[in-house]
Design a protein around this motif. Structure first.
Motif, PDB file in Angstrom:
ATOM      1  N   LYS A   2     -37.261  67.007 -60.537  1.00 12.31           N
ATOM      2  CA  LYS A   2     -37.707  65.846 -61.281  1.00 12.31           C
ATOM      3  C   LYS A   2     -36.870  64.630 -60.944  1.00 12.31           C
ATOM      4  O   LYS A   2     -35.686  64.723 -60.672  1.00 12.31           O
ATOM      5  N   ARG A   9     -31.461  59.623 -67.655  1.00 12.24           N
ATOM      6  CA  ARG A   9     -31.865  60.954 -68.050  1.00 12.24           C
ATOM      7  C   ARG A   9     -33.191  61.323 -67.398  1.00 12.24           C
ATOM      8  O   ARG A   9     -34.143  60.550 -67.401  1.00 12.24           O
ATOM      9  N   GLU A  11     -35.613  63.193 -68.165  1.00 10.70           N
ATOM     10  CA  GLU A  11     -36.843  63.371 -68.905  1.00 10.70           C
ATOM     11  C   GLU A  11     -37.586  62.069 -69.141  1.00 10.70           C
ATOM     12  O   GLU A  11     -38.687  62.045 -69.684  1.00 10.70           O
ATOM     13  N   ASP A  14     -41.195  61.524 -65.509  1.00  9.19           N
ATOM     14  CA  ASP A  14     -41.241  62.510 -64.452  1.00  9.19           C
ATOM     15  C   ASP A  14     -42.387  62.198 -63.497  1.00  9.19           C
ATOM     16  O   ASP A  14     -43.408  62.876 -63.468  1.00  9.19           O
ATOM     17  N   SER A 581     -35.372  69.536 -69.066  1.00  4.82           N
ATOM     18  CA  SER A 581     -34.937  68.373 -69.828  1.00  4.82           C
ATOM     19  C   SER A 581     -34.290  68.851 -71.116  1.00  4.82           C
ATOM     20  O   SER A 581     -34.982  69.212 -72.067  1.00  4.82           O
ATOM     21  N   LYS A 584     -35.381  68.054 -74.830  1.00  3.20           N
ATOM     22  CA  LYS A 584     -36.672  68.428 -75.400  1.00  3.20           C
ATOM     23  C   LYS A 584     -36.535  69.705 -76.223  1.00  3.20           C
ATOM     24  O   LYS A 584     -35.882  70.660 -75.807  1.00  3.20           O
ATOM     25  N   GLU A 616     -28.670  68.100 -64.006  1.00  2.03           N
ATOM     26  CA  GLU A 616     -29.348  69.203 -63.332  1.00  2.03           C
ATOM     27  C   GLU A 616     -28.301  69.908 -62.489  1.00  2.03           C
ATOM     28  O   GLU A 616     -27.459  69.252 -61.871  1.00  2.03           O
TER      29      GLU A 616
END
Length: 666
Positions: A2, A9, A11, A14, A581, A584, A616
């Motif tokens: 992603k 960040r 998230e 994407d 992410s 979430k 990540e």
């Protein structure tokens, strides 16, 4: 993997996960056997070939051949006590098991090229300084040992996938003109281009056993989004590769979005250009709709690209046709990205080469397998929802006694796309111009046209759409291939993506790992057998199974989500890295992203490492003796590695060793 748009960040946006495959190819649910039989089938699917001798050698230095069938494969020793999940939103470190040490080793902004300026955490460095420093968002990497001291001295080669807003001390500057076009300052764009690419760093273990980066070094080198590179192979010189600045179609500036990677038996590094498509825009909507290579890959239709609006400061990234300019201006510039780029790390004067025989795609990795007689194959996934898995088979053979003969070995060969059948078998269909489906009548003018438009060619031959196929790893003993299918929340929701045997869960947040075995273990085989290795996700409560909640997994051991990075070490341990992410709620049980170790025989999984919030975990490599490991922490959302709550977070390569000097994972 992603990729956020000018945010810290992942998230946030994407843009890489958007499904644009409208081929209408049959999903696996229409060609595969029942979900129940597949999950129960295991190695029974492979019975007819388990007795075949092991004919392949993984392209890993020092790997030998091993003849054991899959179920009798040597079990790798996995002896560490797993670490718990890290659920604190302010978690700002890397944790490893007791008896191990993990320390920052190489971070964004560290000096690479001789004469580099130190990283400035406050005012920031300019683009000229960034060209000599480590790029941002470390990803795939490999350790190339020097033969005289392979476990103490080598070159660490590291991809830099993309950039975050943190590249600029005050964030990026974005304005808008009267037509709604986003505008970026040229110097900011230049710095972002300089933070892409590749770092080559000489490393050595000192007499006291500590690893150090050598600086200055004759080997240290940076490649960026503006480094001149040669184009070779069937598409070199094709009309679709020519631009205003390169009327020959044989030289391109730079490499983009370098994610996973590969290595060759002759000691070169293979960059896989992944989400290059997001850097371009074509504002001529009619042209975009008719231009197959723009439409099928998802080049932005309109005045603004999906990523950082480079087209406003660098005309190369404006893919709108310009009829008054030679070769239409830069309308063909996107065609010059998405290739495999070969780099010789030991020759700092060598020019990188884009090898077009591999075909052009949103490529995630390029993993090699070698037959004892020198025949090769290279596996790649294409990290997008509903895309395919591919294999490239060179025409020639690797000759260890004649290095010059291997110099252009990757310029001739055949690309195949994977098709999965209902009985647990599959086939590789060759993407060769003139074959049915790939003729002039089908819209393909030449082999170069097939390679430039590889997605469309795979559609035409019925390649099986998969759920974001990412890294591929090959077991060094059984030679079985493994691929991570990271996730797909559209599965079972989008009518074009119904659930199927290899992707059995709707709204799949957690992903799975699939494995296969080539017929007779031959890299040139066009048939294979396949099965699911595991489904990621949470463990079901007692008495329930994954069938009663589509997010439950089949993991034997420590849970995880969204497998991404994948690597076998020399002793056969399978290392799995995650990319979800962590902000979430569906991933609350997982904590932060992590790296795990799996036994390919028993499928037991143990959590080895957890990373800082917002990151990540990606990229992994080690010394041949297994006593040193490097992994990457990409886009940390907390101030890692500074851990002071003030300094900008830095993507970092982390050094991992065992306190007793032993093999990592034991």
């Amino acid at each position: 993997m992603k990729q956020p748009v000018m945010t810290q960040r992942a998230e946030a946006a994407d843009v890489d996960d958007i499904c644009i495959n409208a081929s209408g190819n049959r999903p696996l649910s229409e060609v595969s056997r029942s979900r129940r039989n597949l999950l129960k089938g295991g190695l029974g699917l492979l019975a007819t070939h388990l007795a075949a001798p092991a004919l392949l050698t993984a392209c890993v230095p020092g790997m030998g051949r091993h003849g054991a069938p899959f179920t009798d494969s040597p079990r790798p020793a996995i002896g560490f006590t797993p670490v718990p999940v890290a659920q604190d939103p302010d978690y700002d470190r890397v944790d490893v098991p007791e008896g191990y040490a993990a320390e920052p080793f190489f971070s964004w902004g560290d000096p690479v090229v001789n004469g580099a300026t130190p990283w400035d955490s406050g005012a920031g460095n300019d683009w000229l300084e960034q060209e000599r420093q480590s790029g941002q968002n470390h990803d795939g990497m490999h350790y190339f040992p020097f033969p005289d001291a392979p476990n103490e001295h080598g070159l660490l080669v590291i991809n830099h996938e993309y950039i975050n807003a943190t590249l600029h001390p005050e964030g990026p500057t974005v304005t808008e003109d009267a037509q709604g076009r986003k505008i970026r300052p040229k110097d900011e764009v230049r710095k972002e281009q300089a933070a892409h690419g590749l770092s080559i760093v000489e490393v050595r273990r000192d007499p006291w056993g500590h690893w150090e980066r050598l600086y200055p070094s004759q080997y240290n080198r940076r490649l960026t989004a503006t480094t001149p590179m040669r184009i070779s192979g069937p598409a070199a010189g094709a009309d679709a590769m020519k631009t205003r600045d390169d009327p020959t179609g044989t030289e391109v500036l730079g490499t983009l979005n370098n994610c996973a990677m590969g290595v060759t038996p002759w000691g070169t590094y293979l960059i896989a250009e992944e989400n290059w498509k997001n850097y371009f825009a074509n504002s001529d909507l009619d042209d975009h709709a008719q231009r197959r290579e723009h439409h099928r890959f998802g080049i932005a239709a309109g005045p603004n690209s999906h990523y950082n609006y480079w087209e406003s400061a660098d005309p190369r990234f404006d893919a709108t046709p310009k009829p008054d300019q030679p070769h239409g201006g830069y309308v063909n510039e996107p065609n010059r990205f998405g290739w495999v780029v070969e780099v010789d790390p030991f020759d700092p004067q060598s020019q990188p080469v884009k090898r077009t025989a591999f075909g052009r795609m949103v490529r995630e990795g390029c993993t090699c397998v070698q037959h004892p007689d020198g025949r090769l194959a290279f596996y790649s996934g294409e990290d997008s929802r509903g895309e395919c898995i591919y294999k490239f088979v060179p025409e020639g053979r690797f000759d260890p006694d004649d290095p010059r003969a291997n110099r252009d070995l990757l310029d001739r060969g055949t690309v195949y796309v994977a098709v999965y059948h209902e009985d647990g078998t599959g086939e590789w269909r060759p993407l060769v111009w003139g074959e049915p489906g790939l003729t002039e009548a089908d819209g393909f003018a030449s082999q170069a046209d097939v390679l430039i438009n590889l997605r469309s060619a795979a559609d035409a031959l019925g390649g099986t759409p998969m759920d974001r196929p990412e890294w591929v790893a090959v077991n060094p003993f059984t030679r079985d291939g493994y691929v991570t299918l990271t996730n797909n929340v559209d599965r079972g929701v989008d009518p074009d993506q119904p659930v199927d045997a290899a992707n059995p869960r709707p709204e799949n947040h957690h992903g799975q790992i699939l494995r296969w075995r080539e017929r007779d273990r031959d890299p040139h085989a066009t048939r294979f057998e396949w099965e699911l290795f595991l489904l990621a996700g949470e463990q079901p409560p007692a008495g329930e199974s994954w069938k009663t909640d589509h997010q439950y997994g089949t993991i034997e051991g420590d849970i995880f989500a969204c497998p991404d990075g994948l690597w076998f070490d020399p002793e056969g341990r399978l290392w799995i890295q995650t990319d979800f992410s962590d902000g979430k709620s569906v991933y609350d049980a997982m904590g932060t992203n992590q790296m795990l170790c799996a036994d390919p025989v028993t499928r037991e999984v143990r959590r080895f490492l957890t990373g800082p919030s917002g990151c990540e975990i990606t990229g992994v490599t080690g010394t041949p003796d297994g006593t040193t490991l490097w992994i990457n922490v990409q886009h940390p959302g907390i101030s890692y590695p500074a851990s002071d709550g003030k300094t900008r977070p830095r993507s970092t390569t982390v050094l991992i060793t065992k306190d007793d000097g032993g093999v990592i994972g034991t």
